[in-house]
Write an enzyme that holds these catalytic residues in place. Structure first.
Site, PDB file in Angstrom:
ATOM      1  CG  ASN A  74      -1.816   4.019   3.331  1.00 25.67           C
ATOM      2  OD1 ASN A  74      -1.605   5.063   2.743  1.00 25.67           O
ATOM      3  ND2 ASN A  74      -2.950   3.710   3.660  1.00 25.67           N
TER       4      ASN A  74
ATOM      5  CB  SER B 285      29.317  46.714  -5.118  1.00 28.56           C
ATOM      6  OG  SER B 285      28.345  47.722  -5.419  1.00 28.56           O
ATOM      7  CB  SER B 286      26.521  46.137  -9.839  1.00 30.97           C
ATOM      8  OG  SER B 286      25.590  46.952  -9.257  1.00 30.97           O
TER       9      SER B 286
ATOM     10  CB  SER C 145      -0.890   0.050   1.286  1.00 28.32           C
ATOM     11  OG  SER C 145      -1.628   1.359   1.476  1.00 28.32           O
TER      12      SER C 145
ATOM     13  CB  THR D 285      29.150  39.986  26.905  1.00 26.14           C
ATOM     14  OG1 THR D 285      29.563  41.099  27.592  1.00 26.14           O
ATOM     15  CG2 THR D 285      30.194  38.919  27.196  1.00 26.14           C
TER      16      THR D 285
ATOM     17  CE  LYS E  11      29.456  47.076   0.069  1.00 29.40           C
ATOM     18  NZ  LYS E  11      29.072  45.597   0.490  1.00 29.40           N
TER      19      LYS E  11
END
Length: 479
Positions: free
Chosen positions: A156, A332-333, A154, A201, A338
């Site tokens: 199932n 970056s374009s 089955s 922290t 970058k």
């Protein structure tokens, strides 16, 4: 049995030379003549145009392995004639090897608890087996999708068993991928053990720590993840194959029920076992939630680590800039020069997706009703997707980022020298009040803690150097 009819006449109102006519209990449908799938698959294509993609490839292979185990068991017990069983077996082996994969076309998400996927495989395997016996396309004169390929099964019991088999295979890959990332951070731990830097922290300066110690913490949490993932396999080894529709084994011979899991164990090489309570294993999906929860925990750690590295590598001139992430592509374009922390960002996105998938797994599992869970396709898609995604995330993180990680020792030293938090290391010698006064003067005057201590004559240079050394500030306690 499905009635099949190849149609060769051109007829505007009916099938053409490129289609064949198939019938089931609901009526007729035309199917492409060259397709190995049939009417059940055709109906699923009409009913479930949801994601536009088929089930996960790991699930397809696992389903073919289950079908192979069933075919071998039925052949061994004499329930299927040897020539038919051999043809089905060979068709299963071909699908496992990667052939016929394009014939599994039903949508990953579907109603029916996975029945459409199960029937897609049944039809493809039946037609290919028929072809191997010399039959024509779409003939199925001798081999039936339900009567032979799906015999004593089955959806199932077949589908959830296959999900577990697929998940175990991916869990093993994930464990190795986590181990690779863990090893990369352990290497960083050794390389950076002498790099003293400001600890933080709540994003505020805190007592010094070595960069190596930070890497050791990342490696350790990955070690826990690796162990959790390893233990997950135990949760998935128990399968309900042989339970058929609701776990009672109805329509399946007792000898088949006791043998089929053994054959599946041989085929997969996995330590599978038949569930003692097949009814429970058929209707309840909580083990998948447990495994998905472990994946979510790992995703949380991946996100946190990738976020830490993005922060430590921020800048390079106006941020923390304490670590140098490998430059893997232009960032970056618009802005020349970058470079962005794209690997960390990609890993973080994979982690978020895995966390979201966990919610889908949870909602799918809770949506089962009485003897069956109809939402297993959604569960399978998200669980297996998380596993595949996390495997790749660990690999690219290790190979494209962590292995090439570098420390900017000058920046680490400069930040540490300016930090007021280093005065904490002097508390055992100066006392809290005096150390606080040093910090206040350093803050007000703009001088360093070291300069204020020496100007006040509180400590001599050699002792101050010893107290502020890597060894002193990173050892466990003070002497």
């Amino acid at each position: 049995m499905i009635a099949r009819e190849n149609v060769n006449d051109e007829d505007a109102a009916g099938p053409s030379r490129e289609t064949r006519l198939e019938r089931d209990a609901l009526g007729e449908r035309t199917v492409p003549t060259t397709a190995y799938w049939g009417i059940h698959t055709a109906r699923a294509l009409e009913n479930f145009p949801l994601t536009g993609r088929p089930p996960r490839p790991e699930l397809i292979v696992a389903l073919a392995q289950v079908k192979l185990a069933c075919a071998r068991t039925n052949a061994e017990l004499g329930h299927v004639p040897a020539p038919i069983a051999q043809a089905i077996t060979r068709a299963c082996e071909e699908l496992i090897a990667g052939n016929l994969r394009e014939e599994i076309v039903v949508d990953a998400l579907q109603g029916g608890a996975g029945t459409s996927t199960n029937m897609n495989l049944n039809e493809v395997l039946a037609n290919r087996a028929e072809e191997l016996l010399g039959g024509g396309e779409g003939g199925c004169a001798r081999i039936e999708p339900l009567g032979h390929v799906n015999l004593h099964q089955s959806t199932n019991d077949v589908y959830p068993t296959a999900v577990k088999v697929a998940a175990i295979g991916l869990l093993r890959e994930l464990e190795q991928a986590i181990a690779e990332l863990q090893g990369a951070f352990q290497d960083c731990e050794k390389r950076f053990c002498d790099v003293l830097k400001v600890g933080r922290t709540q994003l505020q300066d805190a007592v010094p720590i070595s960069l190596g110690a930070e890497c050791s913490a990342w490696a350790e949490c990955l070690s826990r993840d690796r162990w959790r993932v390893f233990k997950c396999e135990e949760r998935l080894r128990v399968v309900n194959l042989g339970g058929t529709a609701v776990g009672t084994g109805v329509t399946a011979p007792r000898e088949y029920i006791f043998l089929v899991v053994e054959r599946l164990r041989e085929i997969t090489g996995l330590g599978l076992s038949r569930a003692e309570n097949l009814v429970d294993a058929t209707q309840n999906a909580d083990v998948f939630v447990e495994v998905s929860g472990i994946l979510k925990a790992h995703a949380v750690n991946l996100f946190k680590i990738s976020s830490d590295l993005r922060l430590l590598g921020s800048g390079p001139r106006a941020g923390f800039g304490e670590v140098l992430l490998p430059a893997v592509q232009a960032g970056s374009s618009l802005m020349p020069g970058k470079v962005n922390p794209v690997i960390c960002e990609a890993v973080a996105q994979a982690a978020i997706q895995a966390m979201a998938n966990d919610m889908a797994v949870t909602l799918s599992a809770q949506s089962g009703q009485l003897e069956l869970n109809a939402f297993l396709p959604l569960l399978a898609e998200n669980l297996l997707s998380s596993l595949s995604l996390l495997i790749q995330a660990n690999r690219i993180f290790a190979r494209r980022c962590v292995r090439g990680l570098q420390a900017d020792r000058d920046v680490c030293a400069a930040h540490l020298e300016r930090s007021l938090a280093v005065v904490t290391a002097l508390v055992p010698r100066l006392g809290y009040a005096e150390a606080g006064a040093v910090a206040a003067e350093a803050q007000q005057s703009g001088r360093t803690v070291r300069e204020v201590v020496l100007s006040r004559g509180l400590l001599d240079q050699p002792e101050l150097d010893r107290l502020l050394s890597v060894e002193s500030m990173t050892s466990l306690g003070h002497r």
